[in-house]
Write an enzyme that holds these catalytic residues in place. Structure first.
Site, PDB file in Angstrom:
ATOM      1  N   CYS A  55       0.836  -1.203   0.000  1.00  0.00           N
ATOM      2  CA  CYS A  55       0.000   0.000   0.000  1.00  0.00           C
ATOM      3  C   CYS A  55       0.866   1.246   0.000  1.00  0.00           C
ATOM      4  CB  CYS A  55      -0.886   0.050   1.254  1.00  0.00           C
ATOM      5  SG  CYS A  55      -1.904  -1.406   1.538  1.00  0.00           S
ATOM      6  N   CYS A  59      -2.905   4.774   2.891  1.00  0.00           N
ATOM      7  CA  CYS A  59      -3.994   3.820   2.669  1.00  0.00           C
ATOM      8  C   CYS A  59      -5.030   3.888   3.796  1.00  0.00           C
ATOM      9  CB  CYS A  59      -3.450   2.402   2.570  1.00  0.00           C
ATOM     10  SG  CYS A  59      -4.727   1.166   2.220  1.00  0.00           S
ATOM     11  N   ASP A 464      19.037  25.655  12.025  1.00  0.00           N
ATOM     12  CA  ASP A 464      18.391  26.945  12.216  1.00  0.00           C
ATOM     13  C   ASP A 464      18.899  27.616  13.487  1.00  0.00           C
ATOM     14  OD1 ASP A 464      15.756  28.558  11.268  1.00  0.00           O
ATOM     15  OD2 ASP A 464      15.902  28.584  13.448  1.00  0.00           O
TER      16      ASP A 464
END
Length: 503
Positions: A55, A59, A464
């Site tokens: 999947c 899903c 950051d």
């Protein structure tokens, strides 16, 4: 020989996939499939040994037990291992990457053109000729890589567009039929009933009809309801946008966010906020009614409305250092941006400077471009952020900063102007990879751009400076490596963890 799969602790290496280093940790991928987040679709696939089915991460079927799960990098690998595609999520509908499908570029271009309405007024042979191939070859490649030929994709695209309009607008079913690309109302009604076993009226139930003319090519002004699941930290989004607005491009006022848009067929404006009944709505003014689906999709992206905030909050709240922030700001969403160009320019221009300084730099850009635009006759109208070509052409008139950064901007803008804005997440990822190879563009710039342009839920923002400063203040990390480790514990939701840490 097929490489070894990413396995859960204690699982035997019985199923092959890609090298573990190319996939996130097992626990992170398992959390992603448990949340059914569509942003992970195509990044990996879930192979379930108890059913023999594979999947996509989003899903809708019940989440399988971890002991029965194997993660693989591509659908081709799942097939090679003997797994069958799921008939609920159709993982084959996601084109493979160039690593396993040599025709991925062709099929990807074909699908992008179909999504843009190429077959609404054209034919498959015309589409094939535009791509430099034959209709027979195009249909064969599409069927091999996605399980369906070109006309089936066009039909599915029209149905998806129509369903979105039925659910989120007040347009009449006749207007929806033609706006979505159907040749007739009869074709629209038959297709919707075949796919959904419901009439268009049943699908929308008691939604009101709109008297506005909305045929393609016609300007339109309307309001679209924006549905979402879980909580929504609207105040947090408005604070974020408010600190970064650019005069003439976007603004925050009266509890709403307004922004100018560049859409496939023309310009537009969107004002997103809560109405008197408490419903989140996008008030849209478009040059072309056919851009309505693109405008609604952009509005949803700007407010990260397709995220499962309940699953994300539940996962993050298990971390002691995030518990209080999640409780204080349930439903925190990633603030999006309309284009990759804007995301990259904001990242580069705010690198190693304050948000205010970066904002001043970009304000000069907007003013410079607008001053040179003879068509900008309505000073109060919000216009889209400048294109890469416009920013590059006017660079000497607006950029103030080190020569090295200017050169990085020139290289980045030249590449973006040549490549054009990507049409989807895969295209954005591919273009970001090319940008990352340019001198002067670092990992932080790419991560920030991915977060803003496509809402990547799991980027590494440990580089950051503001995040590191905040982490030091709270005693959570003292250096970049420590911050990377801290954020790594929150996978696959590192972007949301960073949002909470930013405050």
């Amino acid at each position: 020989m097929v490489p070894t799969a990413a396995l859960a602790p204690g699982q035997p290496a019985a199923v092959a996939a890609t090298p573990a280093g190319t996939l996130p940790p097992f626990d992170a991928m398992y959390a992603a499939i448990d949340a059914r987040d569509t942003r992970f679709d195509g990044a990996f696939y879930t192979a379930v040994t108890s059913t023999g089915i594979y999947c996509r991460p989003s899903c809708p079927a019940p989440t399988p037990q971890a002991k029965n799960v194997r993660f693989v990098r591509t659908a081709a690998q799942a097939q090679q291992l003997g797994f069958r595609p799921c008939l609920r999520c159709f993982p084959e509908a996601l084109p493979g990457t160039a690593g396993w499908d040599p025709h991925a570029t062709l099929t990807g271009q074909a699908l992008a053109l179909i999504e843009d309405g190429e077959l609404d007024g054209g034919t498959v042979p015309q589409l094939a000729q535009r791509l430099g191939t034959s209709a027979r070859t195009l249909n064969r490649l599409l069927t091999e890589s996605t399980g369906a030929p070109a006309l089936a994709h066009a039909r599915a695209h029209r149905a998806r567009t129509a369903f979105r309009l039925l659910a989120s607008t007040d347009l009449s079913t006749t207007d929806i039929a033609f706006t979505a690309g159907f040749g007739s109302v009869r074709q629209f009604n038959e297709t919707m009933y075949q796919l959904f076993a419901r009439t268009p009226g049943d699908l929308r139930a008691a939604a009101r009809r709109s008297p506005r003319p909305t045929a393609p090519g016609t300007p339109v002004s309307l309001s679209a309801r924006l549905r979402y699941g879980g909580a929504l930290d609207l105040d947090g989004l408005l604070r974020w946008f408010g600190a970064r607005t650019l005069p003439g491009v976007d603004r925050v006022d009266a509890g709403s966010y307004s922004v100018g848009l560049r859409l496939p067929r023309g310009a537009g404006q969107a004002r997103i906020g809560v109405d008197s009944t408490g419903q989140l709505r996008a008030h849209l003014v478009l040059d072309d009614a056919a851009d309505l689906p693109a405008a609604v999709a952009t509005a949803r992206h700007l407010f990260d409305l397709d995220a499962d905030s309940a699953a994300i909050d539940s996962s993050l709240s298990r971390h002691e250092w995030l518990t209080e922030s999640v409780a204080h700001r349930p439903g925190a969403r990633l603030p999006g941006e309309p284009t990759l160009t804007e995301s990259l320019l904001r990242a580069i221009c705010t690198q190693q400077v304050s948000v205010a300084a970066g904002r001043a730099q970009l304000t000069r850009l907007v003013q410079t471009v607008r001053d040179g635009d003879a068509t900008a006759t309505e000073p109060t109208r919000l216009l889209a952020f400048p294109s890469a070509a416009e920013a590059l052409a006017t660079l000497p008139g607006w950029f103030r900063g080190p020569g090295a950064r200017r050169q990085a901007l020139e290289r980045t803008l030249a590449l973006l102007a040549e490549a054009g804005e990507p049409a989807d997440r895969d295209g954005t990822a591919a273009l970001l990879e090319r940008v990352g190879a340019l001198k002067g563009v670092g990992p932080w710039t790419l991560a920030y751009a991915a977060l803003r342009s496509v809402g990547d839920p799991d980027v590494d923002l440990s580089g950051d400076a503001a995040l590191l400063s905040r982490a030091r203040t709270l005693g959570l990390a003292q250096d970049r490596r420590g911050l990377e480790t801290l954020l790594g514990t929150t996978r696959p939701w590192r972007s949301y963890a960073a949002l909470h840490l930013w405050g």
